[in-house]
Design an enzyme around this catalytic site. Structure first.
Site, PDB file in Angstrom:
ATOM      1  CE  LYS A  33      -0.762   0.202   5.058  1.00  0.00           C
ATOM      2  NZ  LYS A  33      -1.446  -0.680   5.934  1.00  0.00           N
ATOM      3  NE  ARG A  41      -5.779   0.056  11.695  1.00  0.00           N
ATOM      4  CZ  ARG A  41      -4.848  -0.155  10.678  1.00  0.00           C
ATOM      5  NH1 ARG A  41      -3.843   0.874  10.398  1.00  0.00           N
ATOM      6  NH2 ARG A  41      -4.702  -1.320  10.063  1.00  0.00           N
TER       7      ARG A  41
END
Ligand SMILES: *Cc1c(COP(=O)(O)O)cnc(C)c1O
Length: 366
Positions: free
Chosen positions: A38, A131
């Site tokens: 990414k 998260r």
């Protein structure tokens, strides 16, 4: 070929070397590596250099990036827990996705059915980093619902730490994941083949030989591209930290005072700037700015150059102490951190050049 600036030079040979090194480290303790693409937007030449290093699985947080890799013969993992609005693409372009919401997993099952597929998922468990992930107490209930879904196969458990809360992975928190796995296998009569024990912050346990034995997968981005683990910021042994070098061109060079003249208001970003008076300094302006980079993540390779600051399109350097005599048109090289790399690779204004031969011996810039 005439070069364009700013640009990033990507040393593909060094990158392949890093992959081989990290893969060797992990395979030795029976850990499979999903290489995370990414930070460089799954840029094709870079992905290919990574696959050359021997990994068989790539992972990305954006389905658009995985779609670009559709024709490659490797397994593809969707890292970010999917949006309901993209379940069809996730089922189509990824072989496995990380998940934490039963509503989404249910939709994924429908999408997989439409595609005549079984979609693999790894259930994410939140071990305290806050998260993504199901809380420990909710895991069994979620698994109970997952196993009823026709076109979903739960292949394992995973966790992600050191991303939001800065929690360091260790025997204790990963131990909870391992215990859950064996409980699930007993209660549901399932066999879970994957325990995905985190990202580059888990790598230190492979390095110092403290990885819990049941962990059999890591999802590694930063350590591959920047040669660093992320729990303590240490160099991974025998890895390059300078795969990516950012280059910018000097558009102005003049000796000027270090304190502005006039009443000081806000800068371009709404902050009231503060200046230390260092007298007259030789200042170089580079055609590069906050639109392309994260200024705090830049380190000039020339240790005698420091950074005054930057606006959207201008980076101001102090080159007074450099041994080099710079002029307009000269190029300055920078090492970059993760945030800066992310910005540079995403910016359409930053050109990318690839270096293919390993022309240097292994050296580290500390
Ligand atoms: C980005 C990401 C990774 C890779 O993290 P690195 O620190 O770059 O190794 C792994 N897992 C998930 C879920 C991610 O979002």
């Amino acid at each position: 070929m005439k070069r364009k600036y700013p640009c990033v030079d990507v040393d593909l040979a060094k990158l392949t070397h890093n992959v081989k090194t990290i893969l060797g480290l992990c395979n030795k303790i029976h850990i499979d590596v999903a290489a995370v693409t990414k930070v460089f937007c799954a840029d094709r030449p870079i992905v290919e250099a990574i696959l050359q290093g021997g990994v068989t699985q790539v992972a990305d947080s954006r389905i658009l990036n995985l779609k670009k890799l559709e024709d490659l013969q490797c397994k593809k993992m969707m890292l970010r827990i999917p949006m309901i609005s993209e379940v069809y693409e996730v089922a189509k372009y990824s072989d496995v996705s990380l998940n934490s919401e039963i509503a989404t997993i249910t939709q994924l099952s429908h999408a997989a059915k439409d595609l005549n597929k079984i979609h693999n998922i790894i259930l994410m468990v939140d071990l305290g980093d806050l998260r993504e992930g199901v809380l420990l107490g909710d895991v069994m209930d979620t698994v109970k619902k997952i196993v009823k879904l026709e076109n979903i196969k739960l292949i394992g458990l995973g966790t992600n730490v050191t991303c939001y809360g800065g929690v360091i992975p260790d025997k204790e928190n990963l131990g909870k994941l391992i215990k859950l796995k064996s409980d699930i296998e007993k209660i549901f009569g399932l066999s879970l083949s994957v325990i995905s024990g985190g990202n580059s912050s888990s790598l230190y346990m492979a390095i110092n030989d403290t990885m819990p034995g049941e962990i059999n997968q890591l999802r590694i981005g930063e350590a591959i591209v920047l040669g660093r683990e992320t729990s303590f910021g240490l160099t991974v042994p025998n890895c390059y930290e300078d795969v990516f070098i950012l280059k910018g061109e000097i558009i102005e060079i003049k000796s000027k005072p270090t304190v502005p003249t006039g009443n000081i208001g806000m800068d371009a970003f709404g902050h009231k700037p503060d200046f230390e008076d260092k007298g007259i300094r030789k200042r170089a302006i580079i055609a590069l700015g906050r639109q392309d980079i994260r200024v705090e993540g830049l380190s000039p390779l020339d240790k005698n150059i420091s950074i005054f600051g930057a606006s959207s399109d201008h980076l101001i350097l102090d080159v007074t102490d450099s041994k080099q005599e710079f002029t307009v048109g000269d190029i300055i090289d920078f090492k970059i951190d993760y945030g800066c790399l992310l910005a540079a690779m995403t910016s359409p204004y930053v050109e990318k050049y690839y270096i293919k031969e390993l022309t240097y011996s292994l050296h580290r810039t500390a």
